[in-house]
Scaffold this active site. Sequence first.
Site, PDB file in Angstrom:
ATOM      1  N   TYR A   1     -16.147  17.955 -14.871  1.00  0.00           N
ATOM      2  CA  TYR A   1     -16.465  16.537 -15.003  1.00  0.00           C
ATOM      3  C   TYR A   1     -17.533  16.170 -13.954  1.00  0.00           C
ATOM      4  CZ  TYR A   1     -15.952  11.497 -14.762  1.00  0.00           C
ATOM      5  OH  TYR A   1     -16.204  10.152 -14.750  1.00  0.00           O
TER       6      TYR A   1
ATOM      7  N   ARG B   1       0.858  -1.196   0.000  1.00  0.00           N
ATOM      8  CA  ARG B   1       0.000   0.000   0.000  1.00  0.00           C
ATOM      9  C   ARG B   1       0.888   1.238   0.000  1.00  0.00           C
ATOM     10  NH1 ARG B   1      -1.340   1.535   4.610  1.00  0.00           N
ATOM     11  NH2 ARG B   1      -2.262  -0.414   5.343  1.00  0.00           N
TER      12      ARG B   1
ATOM     13  N   ASP C   1      -6.900  19.732 -13.547  1.00  0.00           N
ATOM     14  CA  ASP C   1      -7.263  18.433 -14.115  1.00  0.00           C
ATOM     15  C   ASP C   1      -6.859  18.481 -15.591  1.00  0.00           C
ATOM     16  OD1 ASP C   1      -8.571  16.296 -15.346  1.00  0.00           O
ATOM     17  OD2 ASP C   1     -10.316  16.397 -14.023  1.00  0.00           O
TER      18      ASP C   1
HETATM   19  C1  LIG Z   1     -12.916  10.520 -16.233  1.00  0.00           C
HETATM   20  C2  LIG Z   1     -12.543  11.827 -15.658  1.00  0.00           C
HETATM   21  C3  LIG Z   1     -12.326  11.983 -14.285  1.00  0.00           C
HETATM   22  C4  LIG Z   1     -12.509  10.845 -13.299  1.00  0.00           C
HETATM   23  O1  LIG Z   1     -11.566   9.833 -13.496  1.00  0.00           O
HETATM   24  P1  LIG Z   1     -11.859   8.271 -13.191  1.00  0.00           P
HETATM   25  O2  LIG Z   1     -10.587   7.629 -13.609  1.00  0.00           O
HETATM   26  O3  LIG Z   1     -13.050   7.875 -13.980  1.00  0.00           O
HETATM   27  O4  LIG Z   1     -12.110   8.184 -11.721  1.00  0.00           O
HETATM   28  C5  LIG Z   1     -11.945  13.233 -13.831  1.00  0.00           C
HETATM   29  N1  LIG Z   1     -11.799  14.274 -14.672  1.00  0.00           N
HETATM   30  C6  LIG Z   1     -12.008  14.159 -15.994  1.00  0.00           C
HETATM   31  C7  LIG Z   1     -11.832  15.353 -16.870  1.00  0.00           C
HETATM   32  C8  LIG Z   1     -12.393  12.943 -16.532  1.00  0.00           C
HETATM   33  O5  LIG Z   1     -12.625  12.848 -17.853  1.00  0.00           O
END
Ligand SMILES: *Cc1c(COP(=O)(O)O)cnc(C)c1O
Length: 379
Positions: free
Chosen positions: A98, A46, A170
């Site tokens: 998202y 972990r 992001d």
């Molecule tokens: C898919 C996505 C997420 C979430 O990611 P997961 O791997 O599905 O948990 C977050 N931000 C964006 C822009 C995404 O496209």
Amino acid sequence: MKFNTKTIHGGQEHDKAYGAVMPPIYQTSTYAQTTPGGHKGFEYSRTHNPTRAALERSFASLENGNFGLAFSSGLAAIDAVMKLLQPGDEVISTNDLYGGSYRLFTQIYAKFGIKFHFIGMENADRIEDFVNENTKLIWVETPTNPMLNVIDIKKAASIANKHNILLGVDNTFATPYLQQPLNLGADIVMHSATKYLGGHSDIVMGALVVKDKDLADKLYFIQNASGAICGPQDSFLMLRGIKTLHVRMQRHCENGKAVAHYLNNHPKIEKVYWPGFEHHPNHKVAKAQMSDFGGMISFTTKGNSYEDAIKIVEKLKIFTLAESLGGVESLSGHPASMTHASIPKEEREKTGVVDSLIRLSVGIEDEADLIEDLRQAIG
Ligand SMILES: *Cc1c(COP(=O)(O)O)cnc(C)c1O
């Protein structure tokens, strides 16, 4: 090292035991100790695993950071960032987010006393209007999902810096091939590695990359303490996917451009959202902070009919109707009923997620086949 070399070699070293060129999959939970504490840097998986560590070094290298962290999903990575906060803290986030991030913020963290401001950030100066002494994090997604809005990362970073607030970006849609937020002044870059980094729609995973050692230590503590790590097999597959990121992205961009122009000239299409168009409201910012425009495109049909949109996504053959994006295969999605169904209709329409909106993740198939598929589906 240039980016196209980093995808293959960044942070990697050949295996010390047998010289294996690919990192071995250390499928183990624990490690032998000669005496209590007498180990080779690994105690329990972990906390650390050599395959995951190789991947975390790759993540750091791709984003020009110093520290990478791999998580079991993109949302687990965002969840770790949120755990840096305390009750009473405030977050300023884009309103075109998202859906899963929005759900995490409003349905999990709001009840722990964290306050969120969801605002339009097309004009990044607006962020400053919402800053107060409790603001601890600015959360930016650019280009946004699914409206492909572009947010000026440098401007957001200068506001964050001035007020001593963390800026998280992001970077899932752009990938480090197109955009490197840490270079533009962000503190944390996050990925749903499920998408372009993995690139083959076969892994769910998240990533964080930071430059600052103190911030990295806090995040490693959270990663270990909360435990949302990914396994060695998935780490290996992710490393394999990343090796072709630059060639895949190049083709995603080429095909994306062709599809965007095709749709833009189609008489039944109302609007096409793609940052490469000069008429895109933040085209200039996109040009300045991205090296190309990616393979994500959204569009609406004339008349804005829910039924027409459903018909189109049902008729598409090469574009598979599915959640997710960023894989080698082309996908289509209907945000209002799929990815953004958890956002109330009133809220989603404010940001442009109307009933006829269709989102495409343009894959790396032959461009002519993709256009032909759209032609037969739209009619
Ligand atoms: C898919 C996505 C997420 C979430 O990611 P997961 O791997 O599905 O948990 C977050 N931000 C964006 C822009 C995404 O496209």
